[in-house]
Enzyme design. Structure first.
Site: not given
Ligand code: GLN
Length: 484
Positions: A74, A149, A173
């Site tokens: 990532k 994400s 994410s």
């Molecule tokens: N979807 C969540 C957010 O928008 C989690 C994001 C993540 O785990 N990096 O914050």
């Protein structure tokens, strides 16, 4: 292909590591223009690493643990000499001057770096649509999002554009995109894996973890990336067990708790619910004992998370000011002008929204009402989990309320997008480990994910239950058919 099959290829001398690496690189070239899972490929580094492993094989010397396994990373983990952009215009040209502990451990164990994968900008999002470099497609249906994400990482595993990938999980994410793409995603206990070199989003929630084709690959990667790191004071000084040892242990007598609050939620898609409840029957048939448990504050997780995470983000992202590194707005009159133009042009809408919410929640006069209150609810959520674990060994929920949604469905509706994290954020707030694994397909042919949550540092328990379930269901061989 999983680690076992890949190693068989090498062992039988059907192919060299370099040849296999080239196969992956060719596949990336063919499919990535449509998928947009990778935003950087590192062909030269990959082939150099592969040649090095081939030499060890030729000399019949002992091989490091992950020898030759081609991975995707990532793009919020720093990789020395390679652009690390966080999918933001702000860091578009930022070449990391040092290596994250996670990636260092992977390369030291012989793994191969195929490239860096797309994400929601600064890991803020649930669909990979907030990336400054375009959305990633879901390999099961290119019109749909891969989740986020870590959408690029999950899509690249599902599409076979790498053997496994690394993601990060602040509120879901790793698990949510794994669920949307029909692969396995593991968020370790907070502090199990060093955060050194992970570009910070919300430091009390962020964790690095694997996204893989099956549970045993996740166990192997977790072992390599776990452990105390003197560069991260929050990393835990606890021994790292061999997670493979317990994987096949029968789960007879394992106590599994179903969190009532998740299954009763009106936002839960009936198809997801019935598939997960079918899985519960499989666990029962495997000898597990099923209990219903109450976590009364579970559904307060979203409201709590969306105060705490933006608050921490507003502090962490203060460093992008046009002075130290990254993007700087041209033609500015003075320092204030430069800082404000740099930040409004360099960050996308979602990141700016989070910074504004976080700054507000932390500001004098409001921090008691919002930030401190959220911290108190965070403790109550953790207490609920502690109480639940007095009676059961692991907890089971769906990973997400729905399967993958269409691109654009929620991109202008942040509140609905945030609801996608309903079932994952409480786990981060409590610092617990959790794994998402596929448990079936819905009527549209989209994968459904099941989440198993463990107590602190009990990754071995959730990996064991997940592995036994996976073998029974044999979903891990079900893969999407890619169209070009
Ligand atoms: N979807 C969540 C957010 O928008 C989690 C994001 C993540 O785990 N990096 O914050």
């Amino acid at each position: 292909m999983n680690f076992f099959e890949f190693r068989k290829e090498i062992k039988n001398k059907n192919a060299s590591v370099k040849e296999l690496t080239n196969e992956f690189l060719n596949k990336i070239e063919t499919y990535n223009p449509k998928l947009n899972a990778y935003i950087t490929t590192t062909k030269q580094k990959a082939l150099e690493q592969a040649e090095y492993i081939d030499k060890i094989i030729d000399k019949n010397e002992s091989l490091p643990k992950l020898a030759g396994l081609p991975l995707a990373i990532k793009d919020n983990l720093c990789t020395k000499g390679i652009v690390t952009s966080c999918s933001s215009k702000m860091l578009k040209n930022f070449v990391a001057p040092y290596e994250s502990t996670t990636t260092k451990n992977l390369w030291n164990s012989g793994a191969i770096c195929l490239g860096k994968t797309n994400l929601d900008e600064f890991a803020m999002g649930s669909s990979t649509e907030t990336s400054a470099f375009g959305v990633t497609s879901n390999p099961w249906d290119f019109d749909r999002v891969p989740g986020g994400s870590s959408g690029g990482s999950a899509a690249s595993v599902a599409a076979g554009l790498c053997l496994a990938a690394i993601g990060s999980d602040t509120g879901g994410s790793i698990r949510q995109p794994a669920s949307f793409c029909g692969v396995v995603g593991l968020k370790p206990t907070y502090g199990r894996v060093s955060r050194w070199g992970l570009i910070a989003f919300a430091s009390s929630l962020d964790q690095v973890g694997p996204i893989t084709n099956n549970v045993s690959d996740a166990a192997e990667l977790l072992y390599v990336i776990s452990g105390k790191d003197s560069y991260d004071s929050t990393s835990l000084d606890e021994p790292v067990p061999n997670y493979l040892l317990d994987l096949d242990k029968p789960i007879k007598g394992l106590k599994i708790g179903l969190i009532n609050q998740c299954f009763d939620h009106p936002g839960l898609d009936p198809e997801v619910k019935s598939s997960v409840l079918n899985s519960v029957e499989i666990f029962k048939a495997l000898g597990a004992e099923i209990f219903n448990v109450e976590c009364p504050r579970f559904n307060d997780g979203i409201a709590t998370y969306y105060v705490i995470a933006p608050s921490e983000a507003s502090a962490n992202l203060a460093r992008y000011d046009g002075v130290k590194y990254g993007f700087r707005s041209p033609n500015c009159d003075n320092l204030l002008d430069m800082t404000s133009k740099t930040r409004s042009q360099g960050f996308g809408d979602e990141v700016q929204r989070r910074i504004l919410i976080g700054t507000y929640a932390l500001s004098a006069g409001y921090s008691d009402a919002y930030y401190k209150k959220a911290q108190k609810v965070r403790t109550l959520i953790r207490n609920d989990f502690d109480n639940a674990f007095k009676n059961v060994d692991i907890l089971l929920t769906p990973t997400c309320p729905t399967t993958a949604f269409l691109k654009g469905d929620y991109s202008n509706d942040p509140l609905s997008m945030y609801l996608s994290d309903l079932l994952t954020v409480p786990v981060n707030l409590a610092g617990l480990p959790a794994i998402s694994l596929p448990c079936g397909l819905d009527k549209k042919g989209l994968p459904i994910g099941l989440q198993l949550i463990g107590n602190v540092l009990e990754e071995n328990r959730i990996l064991n239950a997940a592995n036994v379930f996976e073998k029974e269901l044999s979903f891990s061989t079900t893969k999407p058919k890619l169209q070009i």
